[in-house]
Design a protein around this motif. Structure first.
Motif, PDB file in Angstrom:
ATOM      1  N   ARG A  18       0.830  -1.204   0.000  1.00  0.00           N
ATOM      2  CA  ARG A  18       0.000   0.000   0.000  1.00  0.00           C
ATOM      3  C   ARG A  18       0.864   1.254   0.000  1.00  0.00           C
ATOM      4  O   ARG A  18       0.607   2.204  -0.746  1.00  0.00           O
ATOM      5  N   ASP A  19       1.942   1.241   0.804  1.00  0.00           N
ATOM      6  CA  ASP A  19       2.830   2.403   0.871  1.00  0.00           C
ATOM      7  C   ASP A  19       3.597   2.589  -0.435  1.00  0.00           C
ATOM      8  O   ASP A  19       3.752   3.711  -0.923  1.00  0.00           O
ATOM      9  N   GLU A  20       4.095   1.490  -1.003  1.00  0.00           N
ATOM     10  CA  GLU A  20       4.863   1.594  -2.243  1.00  0.00           C
ATOM     11  C   GLU A  20       3.979   2.010  -3.414  1.00  0.00           C
ATOM     12  O   GLU A  20       4.421   2.739  -4.309  1.00  0.00           O
ATOM     13  N   ALA A  21       2.730   1.557  -3.413  1.00  0.00           N
ATOM     14  CA  ALA A  21       1.830   1.864  -4.522  1.00  0.00           C
ATOM     15  C   ALA A  21       1.510   3.354  -4.599  1.00  0.00           C
ATOM     16  O   ALA A  21       1.216   3.878  -5.679  1.00  0.00           O
ATOM     17  N   ARG A  22       1.580   4.048  -3.490  1.00  0.00           N
ATOM     18  CA  ARG A  22       1.290   5.482  -3.480  1.00  0.00           C
ATOM     19  C   ARG A  22       2.287   6.253  -4.322  1.00  0.00           C
ATOM     20  O   ARG A  22       1.978   7.317  -4.843  1.00  0.00           O
ATOM     21  N   GLY A  23       3.502   5.717  -4.460  1.00  0.00           N
ATOM     22  CA  GLY A  23       4.520   6.392  -5.260  1.00  0.00           C
ATOM     23  C   GLY A  23       4.332   6.212  -6.752  1.00  0.00           C
ATOM     24  O   GLY A  23       4.951   6.927  -7.545  1.00  0.00           O
ATOM     25  N   GLY A  24       3.494   5.268  -7.157  1.00  0.00           N
ATOM     26  CA  GLY A  24       3.194   5.085  -8.562  1.00  0.00           C
ATOM     27  C   GLY A  24       4.245   4.360  -9.370  1.00  0.00           C
ATOM     28  O   GLY A  24       4.117   4.255 -10.595  1.00  0.00           O
ATOM     29  N   GLU A  25       5.277   3.835  -8.723  1.00  0.00           N
ATOM     30  CA  GLU A  25       6.349   3.185  -9.468  1.00  0.00           C
ATOM     31  C   GLU A  25       6.156   1.688  -9.634  1.00  0.00           C
ATOM     32  O   GLU A  25       6.659   1.082 -10.572  1.00  0.00           O
ATOM     33  N   VAL A  26       5.432   1.076  -8.728  1.00  0.00           N
ATOM     34  CA  VAL A  26       5.294  -0.377  -8.746  1.00  0.00           C
ATOM     35  C   VAL A  26       4.184  -0.803  -9.699  1.00  0.00           C
ATOM     36  O   VAL A  26       3.131  -0.174  -9.774  1.00  0.00           O
ATOM     37  N   VAL A  27       4.441  -1.857 -10.484  1.00  0.00           N
ATOM     38  CA  VAL A  27       3.433  -2.461 -11.343  1.00  0.00           C
ATOM     39  C   VAL A  27       2.764  -3.590 -10.555  1.00  0.00           C
ATOM     40  O   VAL A  27       3.443  -4.525 -10.124  1.00  0.00           O
ATOM     41  N   ILE A  28       1.476  -3.507 -10.366  1.00  0.00           N
ATOM     42  CA  ILE A  28       0.731  -4.518  -9.619  1.00  0.00           C
ATOM     43  C   ILE A  28      -0.050  -5.368 -10.620  1.00  0.00           C
ATOM     44  O   ILE A  28      -0.789  -4.838 -11.455  1.00  0.00           O
ATOM     45  N   VAL A  29       0.128  -6.683 -10.535  1.00  0.00           N
ATOM     46  CA  VAL A  29      -0.485  -7.597 -11.496  1.00  0.00           C
ATOM     47  C   VAL A  29      -1.428  -8.547 -10.772  1.00  0.00           C
ATOM     48  O   VAL A  29      -1.008  -9.291  -9.877  1.00  0.00           O
ATOM     49  N   ASP A  30      -2.686  -8.519 -11.167  1.00  0.00           N
ATOM     50  CA  ASP A  30      -3.704  -9.425 -10.637  1.00  0.00           C
ATOM     51  C   ASP A  30      -3.735 -10.649 -11.545  1.00  0.00           C
ATOM     52  O   ASP A  30      -4.121 -10.560 -12.715  1.00  0.00           O
ATOM     53  N   THR A  31      -3.309 -11.804 -11.018  1.00  0.00           N
ATOM     54  CA  THR A  31      -3.199 -13.012 -11.844  1.00  0.00           C
ATOM     55  C   THR A  31      -4.455 -13.884 -11.787  1.00  0.00           C
ATOM     56  O   THR A  31      -4.462 -14.986 -12.337  1.00  0.00           O
ATOM     57  N   ARG A  32      -5.512 -13.395 -11.157  1.00  0.00           N
ATOM     58  CA  ARG A  32      -6.758 -14.153 -11.117  1.00  0.00           C
ATOM     59  C   ARG A  32      -7.446 -14.105 -12.479  1.00  0.00           C
ATOM     60  O   ARG A  32      -6.998 -13.419 -13.409  1.00  0.00           O
ATOM     61  N   LYS A  33      -8.547 -14.798 -12.599  1.00  0.00           N
ATOM     62  CA  LYS A  33      -9.316 -14.755 -13.838  1.00  0.00           C
ATOM     63  C   LYS A  33      -9.920 -13.363 -14.012  1.00  0.00           C
ATOM     64  O   LYS A  33     -10.228 -12.676 -13.032  1.00  0.00           O
ATOM     65  N   PRO A  34     -10.090 -12.915 -15.264  1.00  0.00           N
ATOM     66  CA  PRO A  34     -10.619 -11.560 -15.507  1.00  0.00           C
ATOM     67  C   PRO A  34     -11.947 -11.274 -14.813  1.00  0.00           C
ATOM     68  O   PRO A  34     -12.173 -10.143 -14.359  1.00  0.00           O
ATOM     69  N   ALA A  35     -12.818 -12.269 -14.705  1.00  0.00           N
ATOM     70  CA  ALA A  35     -14.102 -12.050 -14.040  1.00  0.00           C
ATOM     71  C   ALA A  35     -13.915 -11.707 -12.568  1.00  0.00           C
ATOM     72  O   ALA A  35     -14.649 -10.875 -12.013  1.00  0.00           O
ATOM     73  N   ASP A  36     -12.929 -12.344 -11.925  1.00  0.00           N
ATOM     74  CA  ASP A  36     -12.641 -12.036 -10.519  1.00  0.00           C
ATOM     75  C   ASP A  36     -12.058 -10.635 -10.387  1.00  0.00           C
ATOM     76  O   ASP A  36     -12.387  -9.892  -9.450  1.00  0.00           O
ATOM     77  N   TYR A  37     -11.188 -10.280 -11.319  1.00  0.00           N
ATOM     78  CA  TYR A  37     -10.601  -8.934 -11.337  1.00  0.00           C
ATOM     79  C   TYR A  37     -11.697  -7.870 -11.435  1.00  0.00           C
ATOM     80  O   TYR A  37     -11.652  -6.849 -10.737  1.00  0.00           O
ATOM     81  N   ALA A  38     -12.674  -8.112 -12.298  1.00  0.00           N
ATOM     82  CA  ALA A  38     -13.738  -7.133 -12.524  1.00  0.00           C
ATOM     83  C   ALA A  38     -14.596  -6.913 -11.291  1.00  0.00           C
ATOM     84  O   ALA A  38     -15.210  -5.850 -11.132  1.00  0.00           O
ATOM     85  N   MET A  39     -14.638  -7.892 -10.393  1.00  0.00           N
ATOM     86  CA  MET A  39     -15.452  -7.776  -9.190  1.00  0.00           C
ATOM     87  C   MET A  39     -14.767  -6.952  -8.098  1.00  0.00           C
ATOM     88  O   MET A  39     -15.387  -6.641  -7.084  1.00  0.00           O
TER      89      MET A  39
END
Length: 274
Positions: A18-39
């Motif tokens: 959460r702290d690192e994401a505020r800086g905007g440098e980290v790429v976060i990848v959701d590896t779940r199925k797209p339907a789960d991502y959309a929820m």
């Protein structure tokens, strides 16, 4: 004997992400199925996974082709060599481990998994988002890490060696050849493999404590100083075990990314029915 060292460089906890994401440098990848991502997903995360793409030939040329294909797919999705990457799924599962391992194999220097996954993120009180991430145009430079992988040809040359342990982390039916996996023409196990189902290394969606992981291996007759090679069906559950063993401080670990899907397809390779 090899020195056992405990490292968590490939894991990150929710509060730190959460702290690192505020800086905007980290790429976060959701590896779940797209339907789960959309929820609902971690804010800014992209939806991407290579889980359904098999490594069909683990000889040198085959692995090189697999690496080129994977690098192109990650780059198109927005994964860059120049930005740290954090991957996650619902917990510390097989999908996230497989993609983390592939990026590590490609030579990405800053790849981590969210320990405990989205469940841990929610438990920590972190917010979710329903908005899709922005598109990125990036470059992913490949620097293969041969020490992370092993192919079928090298495995056949090591069968029966005292300092080499094959770890079958599939379920009991797969290991015994009782499964009905449609894409595999032959069923059984690689001769001499020790069976420990991959979930035995996990507890509550996270890796067990290093001492518990080492104890589980000892109870199964695995020499901790040997080289340990986990395999499953597509290299996903085995990637999870790869990281579990690394988490326990075992340095001599390689993932057989071709796993049973490749091994069973080659009639020249031996199998056994435990």
């Amino acid at each position: 004997k090899s020195q056992i060292t405990h490292s968590m460089d490939f894991l990150i906890e929710p509060a730190q992400l959460r702290d690192e994401a505020r800086g905007g440098e980290v790429v976060i990848v959701d590896t779940r199925k797209p339907a789960d991502y959309a929820m609902g997903h971690i804010p800014g995360a992209i939806s991407f996974s290579t889980y359904d793409i098999f490594a069909l030939d683990t000889r040198a040329d085959g692995l090189a082709a697999f690496a080129r294909d994977m690098a192109a797919r990650y780059a198109e999705a927005g994964v860059s060599s120049h930005r740290p990457v954090v991957l996650y799924e619902q917990d510390t599962g097989m999908r996230v481990a497989r993609d983390a391992w592939i990026l590590h194999y490609l030579g990405h220097q800053r790849v981590r998994m969210l320990h405990g996954g989205l469940a841990a993120w929610r438990k920590a009180g972190c917010e979710l988002s329903a908005e899709a991430a922005d598109d990125w145009t990036v470059a992913l430079r490949v620097r293969l890490q041969p020490g992370a992988v092993i192919g079928f040809d090298e495995i056949t040359g090591h069968l029966g060696r005292d300092d080499f342990t094959l770890l079958d982390v599939r379920d009991a039916d797969e290991h015994a050849g009782r499964d009905q996996t449609a894409c595999c023409s032959r069923r059984g196990a690689i001769p001499g493999a020790v069976w420990i189902e991959w979930t035995q290394f996990l507890e509550g969606g996270r890796f067990k404590a290093p001492d518990a992981i080492r104890g589980l291996l000892r109870e199964s007759g695995v020499a901790l100083e040997s080289e340990i090679v986990p395999y499953c069906h597509r290299g996903a559950r085995s990637a999870n075990t790869y990281y579990a063993l690394k988490y326990a401080g075992l340095p001599r670990v390689r993932n057989y990314i071709g796993s049973w899907h490749e091994w069973s397809a080659r009639s020249d390779l031996p199998i056994e029915r435990p």
